[in-house]
Design a protein around this motif. Structure first.
Motif, PDB file in Angstrom:
ATOM      1  N   VAL A   1       0.832  -1.199   0.000  1.00  0.00           N
ATOM      2  CA  VAL A   1       0.000   0.000   0.000  1.00  0.00           C
ATOM      3  C   VAL A   1       0.866   1.249   0.000  1.00  0.00           C
ATOM      4  O   VAL A   1       0.507   2.276  -0.592  1.00  0.00           O
ATOM      5  CB  VAL A   1      -0.958  -0.008   1.209  1.00  0.00           C
ATOM      6  CG1 VAL A   1      -1.823   1.246   1.217  1.00  0.00           C
ATOM      7  CG2 VAL A   1      -1.858  -1.240   1.168  1.00  0.00           C
ATOM      8  N   LEU A   2       2.039   1.178   0.653  1.00  0.00           N
ATOM      9  CA  LEU A   2       2.969   2.308   0.626  1.00  0.00           C
ATOM     10  C   LEU A   2       3.395   2.628  -0.803  1.00  0.00           C
ATOM     11  O   LEU A   2       3.511   3.797  -1.190  1.00  0.00           O
ATOM     12  CB  LEU A   2       4.202   1.992   1.477  1.00  0.00           C
ATOM     13  CG  LEU A   2       4.136   2.365   2.952  1.00  0.00           C
ATOM     14  CD1 LEU A   2       5.365   1.842   3.689  1.00  0.00           C
ATOM     15  CD2 LEU A   2       4.013   3.868   3.122  1.00  0.00           C
ATOM     16  N   ARG A   3       3.622   1.577  -1.592  1.00  0.00           N
ATOM     17  CA  ARG A   3       3.999   1.803  -2.995  1.00  0.00           C
ATOM     18  C   ARG A   3       2.862   2.489  -3.747  1.00  0.00           C
ATOM     19  O   ARG A   3       3.097   3.360  -4.602  1.00  0.00           O
ATOM     20  CB  ARG A   3       4.363   0.471  -3.655  1.00  0.00           C
ATOM     21  CG  ARG A   3       5.689  -0.104  -3.162  1.00  0.00           C
ATOM     22  CD  ARG A   3       6.166  -1.241  -4.033  1.00  0.00           C
ATOM     23  NE  ARG A   3       5.303  -2.424  -3.932  1.00  0.00           N
ATOM     24  CZ  ARG A   3       5.462  -3.374  -3.032  1.00  0.00           C
ATOM     25  NH1 ARG A   3       6.437  -3.299  -2.137  1.00  0.00           N
ATOM     26  NH2 ARG A   3       4.652  -4.421  -3.013  1.00  0.00           N
ATOM     27  N   LEU A   4       1.645   2.103  -3.434  1.00  0.00           N
ATOM     28  CA  LEU A   4       0.480   2.737  -4.041  1.00  0.00           C
ATOM     29  C   LEU A   4       0.417   4.211  -3.640  1.00  0.00           C
ATOM     30  O   LEU A   4       0.183   5.088  -4.484  1.00  0.00           O
ATOM     31  CB  LEU A   4      -0.791   2.012  -3.592  1.00  0.00           C
ATOM     32  CG  LEU A   4      -2.131   2.667  -3.935  1.00  0.00           C
ATOM     33  CD1 LEU A   4      -2.289   2.794  -5.440  1.00  0.00           C
ATOM     34  CD2 LEU A   4      -3.283   1.856  -3.344  1.00  0.00           C
ATOM     35  N   GLN A   5       0.674   4.501  -2.364  1.00  0.00           N
ATOM     36  CA  GLN A   5       0.647   5.876  -1.888  1.00  0.00           C
ATOM     37  C   GLN A   5       1.696   6.727  -2.590  1.00  0.00           C
ATOM     38  O   GLN A   5       1.431   7.861  -2.999  1.00  0.00           O
ATOM     39  CB  GLN A   5       0.891   5.915  -0.381  1.00  0.00           C
ATOM     40  CG  GLN A   5       0.945   7.329   0.204  1.00  0.00           C
ATOM     41  CD  GLN A   5       1.175   7.323   1.693  1.00  0.00           C
ATOM     42  OE1 GLN A   5       0.350   6.853   2.451  1.00  0.00           O
ATOM     43  NE2 GLN A   5       2.317   7.836   2.122  1.00  0.00           N
ATOM     44  N   LEU A   6       2.905   6.189  -2.732  1.00  0.00           N
ATOM     45  CA  LEU A   6       3.973   6.926  -3.397  1.00  0.00           C
ATOM     46  C   LEU A   6       3.613   7.247  -4.847  1.00  0.00           C
ATOM     47  O   LEU A   6       3.886   8.339  -5.346  1.00  0.00           O
ATOM     48  CB  LEU A   6       5.282   6.132  -3.345  1.00  0.00           C
ATOM     49  CG  LEU A   6       5.946   6.030  -1.970  1.00  0.00           C
ATOM     50  CD1 LEU A   6       7.132   5.065  -2.024  1.00  0.00           C
ATOM     51  CD2 LEU A   6       6.406   7.404  -1.500  1.00  0.00           C
ATOM     52  N   ALA A   7       2.988   6.279  -5.508  1.00  0.00           N
ATOM     53  CA  ALA A   7       2.595   6.491  -6.910  1.00  0.00           C
ATOM     54  C   ALA A   7       1.537   7.591  -7.012  1.00  0.00           C
ATOM     55  O   ALA A   7       1.602   8.463  -7.885  1.00  0.00           O
ATOM     56  CB  ALA A   7       2.067   5.190  -7.506  1.00  0.00           C
ATOM     57  N   LEU A   8       0.565   7.575  -6.096  1.00  0.00           N
ATOM     58  CA  LEU A   8      -0.501   8.572  -6.139  1.00  0.00           C
ATOM     59  C   LEU A   8       0.012   9.954  -5.749  1.00  0.00           C
ATOM     60  O   LEU A   8      -0.551  10.974  -6.156  1.00  0.00           O
ATOM     61  CB  LEU A   8      -1.651   8.153  -5.211  1.00  0.00           C
ATOM     62  CG  LEU A   8      -2.452   6.925  -5.658  1.00  0.00           C
ATOM     63  CD1 LEU A   8      -3.455   6.530  -4.587  1.00  0.00           C
ATOM     64  CD2 LEU A   8      -3.176   7.205  -6.978  1.00  0.00           C
ATOM     65  N   ASP A   9       1.080  10.001  -4.942  1.00  0.00           N
ATOM     66  CA  ASP A   9       1.658  11.283  -4.540  1.00  0.00           C
ATOM     67  C   ASP A   9       2.503  11.918  -5.636  1.00  0.00           C
ATOM     68  O   ASP A   9       2.863  13.096  -5.543  1.00  0.00           O
ATOM     69  CB  ASP A   9       2.526  11.104  -3.283  1.00  0.00           C
ATOM     70  CG  ASP A   9       1.687  10.976  -2.024  1.00  0.00           C
ATOM     71  OD1 ASP A   9       0.476  11.280  -2.085  1.00  0.00           O
ATOM     72  OD2 ASP A   9       2.229  10.564  -0.979  1.00  0.00           O
ATOM     73  N   ASP A  10       2.824  11.143  -6.664  1.00  0.00           N
ATOM     74  CA  ASP A  10       3.626  11.657  -7.770  1.00  0.00           C
ATOM     75  C   ASP A  10       2.791  12.679  -8.561  1.00  0.00           C
ATOM     76  O   ASP A  10       1.725  12.345  -9.079  1.00  0.00           O
ATOM     77  CB  ASP A  10       4.029  10.498  -8.695  1.00  0.00           C
ATOM     78  CG  ASP A  10       4.946  10.944  -9.825  1.00  0.00           C
ATOM     79  OD1 ASP A  10       5.084  12.166 -10.052  1.00  0.00           O
ATOM     80  OD2 ASP A  10       5.521  10.059 -10.485  1.00  0.00           O
ATOM     81  N   PRO A  11       3.250  13.930  -8.643  1.00  0.00           N
ATOM     82  CA  PRO A  11       2.470  14.952  -9.360  1.00  0.00           C
ATOM     83  C   PRO A  11       2.267  14.635 -10.836  1.00  0.00           C
ATOM     84  O   PRO A  11       1.367  15.183 -11.477  1.00  0.00           O
ATOM     85  CB  PRO A  11       3.306  16.229  -9.174  1.00  0.00           C
ATOM     86  CG  PRO A  11       4.691  15.750  -8.853  1.00  0.00           C
ATOM     87  CD  PRO A  11       4.507  14.463  -8.096  1.00  0.00           C
ATOM     88  N   ASP A  12       3.086  13.729 -11.371  1.00  0.00           N
ATOM     89  CA  ASP A  12       2.951  13.360 -12.777  1.00  0.00           C
ATOM     90  C   ASP A  12       2.050  12.136 -12.982  1.00  0.00           C
ATOM     91  O   ASP A  12       1.903  11.650 -14.103  1.00  0.00           O
ATOM     92  CB  ASP A  12       4.330  13.070 -13.375  1.00  0.00           C
ATOM     93  CG  ASP A  12       5.211  14.312 -13.419  1.00  0.00           C
ATOM     94  OD1 ASP A  12       4.658  15.411 -13.643  1.00  0.00           O
ATOM     95  OD2 ASP A  12       6.431  14.189 -13.231  1.00  0.00           O
ATOM     96  N   CYS A  13       1.466  11.648 -11.887  1.00  0.00           N
ATOM     97  CA  CYS A  13       0.582  10.478 -11.993  1.00  0.00           C
ATOM     98  C   CYS A  13      -0.695  10.872 -12.731  1.00  0.00           C
ATOM     99  O   CYS A  13      -1.482  11.698 -12.268  1.00  0.00           O
ATOM    100  CB  CYS A  13       0.251   9.948 -10.600  1.00  0.00           C
ATOM    101  SG  CYS A  13      -0.805   8.474 -10.612  1.00  0.00           S
ATOM    102  N   HIS A  14      -0.914  10.268 -13.894  1.00  0.00           N
ATOM    103  CA  HIS A  14      -2.092  10.563 -14.709  1.00  0.00           C
ATOM    104  C   HIS A  14      -3.323   9.933 -14.084  1.00  0.00           C
ATOM    105  O   HIS A  14      -3.247   8.926 -13.384  1.00  0.00           O
ATOM    106  CB  HIS A  14      -1.882  10.031 -16.132  1.00  0.00           C
ATOM    107  CG  HIS A  14      -2.915  10.502 -17.108  1.00  0.00           C
ATOM    108  ND1 HIS A  14      -4.105   9.836 -17.296  1.00  0.00           N
ATOM    109  CD2 HIS A  14      -2.935  11.584 -17.940  1.00  0.00           C
ATOM    110  CE1 HIS A  14      -4.812  10.479 -18.219  1.00  0.00           C
ATOM    111  NE2 HIS A  14      -4.117  11.531 -18.624  1.00  0.00           N
ATOM    112  N   VAL A  15      -4.478  10.537 -14.331  1.00  0.00           N
ATOM    113  CA  VAL A  15      -5.712  10.039 -13.729  1.00  0.00           C
ATOM    114  C   VAL A  15      -5.984   8.586 -14.118  1.00  0.00           C
ATOM    115  O   VAL A  15      -6.473   7.799 -13.311  1.00  0.00           O
ATOM    116  CB  VAL A  15      -6.908  10.947 -14.108  1.00  0.00           C
ATOM    117  CG1 VAL A  15      -7.177  10.906 -15.612  1.00  0.00           C
ATOM    118  CG2 VAL A  15      -8.148  10.548 -13.321  1.00  0.00           C
TER     119      VAL A  15
END
Length: 274
Positions: free
Chosen positions: A28-42
């Motif tokens: 879940v931490l990996r998921l959080q890091l990905a969602l926190d990435d400002p470049d993460c597309h919707v």
């Protein structure tokens, strides 16, 4: 190893930064890091949410609560839910999933019951904090929700370790549990990259004093703990007082806040999933 030795061992590990998380928490931490990435597309965010069925269900449920809903327009899919609540609110749900994963490696039945109660308490405090932020203290509601979810993370960590040390969480007249929870919480929040403002408010909870005119995140958490109907099974900050005692909120206001918070807490998920 007796109880005092066990507390000392865990405290020393925490002080050295030797804290390990269950595999499920790391995922879940990996998921959080990905969602926190400002470049993460919707589209990527939606894919990540769909990869965690519990998170997907809770995202849709939260989007349909009064706090986030738009009239009678019900959301029925993850894409619409993510677009409605936004990334910041989604972060709170990811935090909820992460905290609950700590309970997944607890084998002892009594400890699992404690973990369930601790989650119910955390969800109620988080939902009340969000409502209080919106209507009373004027702090950011999304931050208040997030802070409420993670404010007992030290307790969840202790419960996840208690299987290794029978009797660890029995009554402790020397207050070692308080010390270890505080030490563990600081290091856990550091490893989970909890924002400094949130970590500071949580760290100040145990000895915190409510401002005459509550307006800070700490005030919000103190009030949420005060008015939560379900207490932490481990004791902890802001023990609930009688609603009739002198306080900031009158009965009518408190009823409105609890009604709003109940829907949000339900969307976060019940204790059966801990």
């Amino acid at each position: 190893m007796n109880k005092l030795e066990a507390f000392g061992y865990i405290a020393a590990q925490a002080a050295r930064g030797e804290i390990s998380f269950p595999t499920s928490v790391n995922a879940v931490l990996r998921l959080q890091l990905a969602l926190d990435d400002p470049d993460c597309h919707v589209d990527e965010a939606i894919r990540l949410v769909l990869s965690e069925p519990q998170l997907a269900a809770r995202t849709v449920a939260l989007a349909n609560t009064a706090a986030f809903g738009q009239g009678d327009m019900q959301v029925t899919n993850v894409r619409a839910a993510v677009l409605r609540i936004g990334y910041r609110r989604l972060r709170g749900l990811v935090a909820a999933l992460m905290v609950r994963q700590f309970g997944h490696r607890i084998a002892d039945r009594v400890l699992r019951v404690k973990a369930g109660q601790l989650w119910t308490h955390s969800a109620e405090v988080a939902a009340l904090a969000q409502a209080l932020a919106r209507h009373v203290t004027g702090t950011d509601p999304d931050t208040a929700l997030f802070a409420g979810i993670v404010h007992e993370v030290g307790g969840f960590y202790l419960l996840s370790r208690a299987d290794e040390f029978p009797g660890l969480l029995e009554d402790d007249t020397e207050n070692w549990s308080m010390l270890v929870e505080d030490v563990a919480s600081l290091e856990i929040m550091r490893k989970l990259a909890i924002p400094e403002a949130v970590a500071q408010a949580i760290g100040a909870l145990r000895d915190g004093v409510l401002n005459p005119e509550p307006h800070t995140l700490l005030d919000t958490l103190l009030l949420a703990n005060r008015y939560a109907l379900v207490d932490s099974p481990l004791g902890g900050p802001g023990a609930r007082r009688d609603d009739t005692a002198p306080g900031l909120l009158d009965a009518a206001t408190l009823q409105i806040l609890r009604s709003e918070a109940a829907e949000t807490a339900q969307a976060l998920g019940d204790a059966a999933l801990v």
